[in-house]
Design an enzyme around this catalytic site. Structure first.
Site, short mmCIF file in Angstrom:
data_model
loop_
_atom_site.label_atom_id
_atom_site.label_comp_id
_atom_site.label_asym_id
_atom_site.label_seq_id
_atom_site.Cartn_x
_atom_site.Cartn_y
_atom_site.Cartn_z
N GLY A 46 0.84 -1.20 0.00
CA GLY A 46 0.00 0.00 0.00
C GLY A 46 0.87 1.24 0.00
CD GLN A 51 3.40 5.72 2.90
OE1 GLN A 51 2.44 5.18 2.39
NE2 GLN A 51 4.35 5.05 3.53
CB CYS A 94 5.07 2.18 7.80
SG CYS A 94 4.58 3.68 6.95
CG LEU A 95 6.71 1.08 1.81
CD1 LEU A 95 6.06 1.38 0.47
CD2 LEU A 95 7.88 0.11 1.65
CG HIS A 136 -0.78 1.15 7.37
ND1 HIS A 136 0.18 0.67 8.23
CD2 HIS A 136 -0.11 1.96 6.50
CE1 HIS A 136 1.37 1.18 7.89
NE2 HIS A 136 1.21 1.95 6.84
CD GLU A 137 -1.45 2.39 2.83
OE1 GLU A 137 -0.98 3.54 2.88
OE2 GLU A 137 -0.76 1.37 2.93
CG HIS A 140 0.15 6.75 5.73
ND1 HIS A 140 1.28 7.21 6.37
CD2 HIS A 140 0.40 5.44 5.48
CE1 HIS A 140 2.17 6.22 6.49
NE2 HIS A 140 1.65 5.13 5.97
O1 GNR Z 1 4.00 -2.59 2.61
C1 GNR Z 1 3.32 -2.46 3.63
N1 GNR Z 1 2.97 -3.57 4.35
C2 GNR Z 1 2.05 -3.55 5.39
C3 GNR Z 1 1.99 -4.66 6.22
C4 GNR Z 1 1.07 -4.71 7.25
C5 GNR Z 1 0.21 -3.66 7.45
C6 GNR Z 1 0.27 -2.53 6.64
C7 GNR Z 1 1.18 -2.48 5.61
S1 GNR Z 1 1.24 -1.10 4.57
C8 GNR Z 1 2.90 -1.11 4.07
C9 GNR Z 1 3.18 -0.03 3.05
C10 GNR Z 1 2.96 1.34 3.65
O2 GNR Z 1 3.72 1.90 4.38
N2 GNR Z 1 1.80 1.90 3.38
O3 GNR Z 1 1.51 3.10 3.93
NI NI Z 2 2.58 3.20 5.80
#
Ligand code: GNR
Ligand code: NI
Length: 172
Positions: A46, A51, A94-95, A136-137, A140
């Site tokens: 995601g 980001q 999270c990236l 999660h997204e 952000h």
């Molecule tokens: O790549 C991602 N893996 C992930 C694993 C578990 C829960 C959420 C994520 S999202 C993350 C990519 C990212 O930072 N998205 O904002």
């Molecule tokens: Ni993230």
């Protein structure tokens, strides 16, 4: 398509509340394309526009494994309209917080409403990893990171480590 740089903590832009997109035009489509390319290259499942330092309410998701065909989803102005009482725990990453993983508890299911790339309103019921990823997204887009769901002790430890690393980088 272009690869964009992913910003990481302690970059304060990650705290911004992103702005809704006025309409699905060529610029939005190009941005979504760049986000998908950047997400696949990372690789991640995601990505939120902030980001790549763009404070707009756009998210890309693809949960397909390497051996499966690509299954990109682009969510524009997404809103969570329902969450289950049932919770589930996933180890999240999270990236924008590279190489840190921790368990987070969130609603196990959610309903998300968004515009697709054609400007059509879609309602999607999410469960499992998709439910976690969507939440999660969307966090952000509101300047919230998964470490904000952890204890203050854990969060402070992570922030300190990445702040030190950033300083070392700056003075190297
Ligand atoms: O790549 C991602 N893996 C992930 C694993 C578990 C829960 C959420 C994520 S999202 C993350 C990519 C990212 O930072 N998205 O904002
Ligand atoms: Ni993230």
């Amino acid at each position: 398509m272009a690869l964009r740089e992913i910003i990481v903590i302690p970059d304060t832009r990650l705290k911004l509340v992103s702005e809704p997109v006025a309409g699905v035009d060529a610029e939005v489509r190009r941005l979504a394309d760049d986000m998908l390319e950047t997400m696949y290259e990372a690789p991640g499942i995601g990505l939120a526009a902030i980001q790549i330092a763009v404070p707009k309410r756009i998210v890309t998701i693809d949960l397909a494994r390497k051996d499966e065909p690509k299954a990109p989803i682009v969510l524009i102005n997404p809103e969570i309209t329902w969450t289950s009482d049932e919770l589930s725990v996933y180890e999240e990453g999270c990236l924008s917080i590279p190489e840190y993983y921790e368990e987070v508890e969130r609603p196990a299911k959610c309903m998300v409403r968004y515009l697709d790339l054609e400007g059509k309103t879609i309602e999607l019921m999410c469960e499992g990893l998709l439910a976690t990823c969507v939440q999660h997204e969307l966090d952000h887009l509101n300047g919230v990171l998964f470490i904000d769901h952890l204890s203050r002790l854990k969060r402070d430890r992570v922030m300190k480590k990445y702040s030190k690393a950033a300083k070392r980088e700056a003075t190297a």
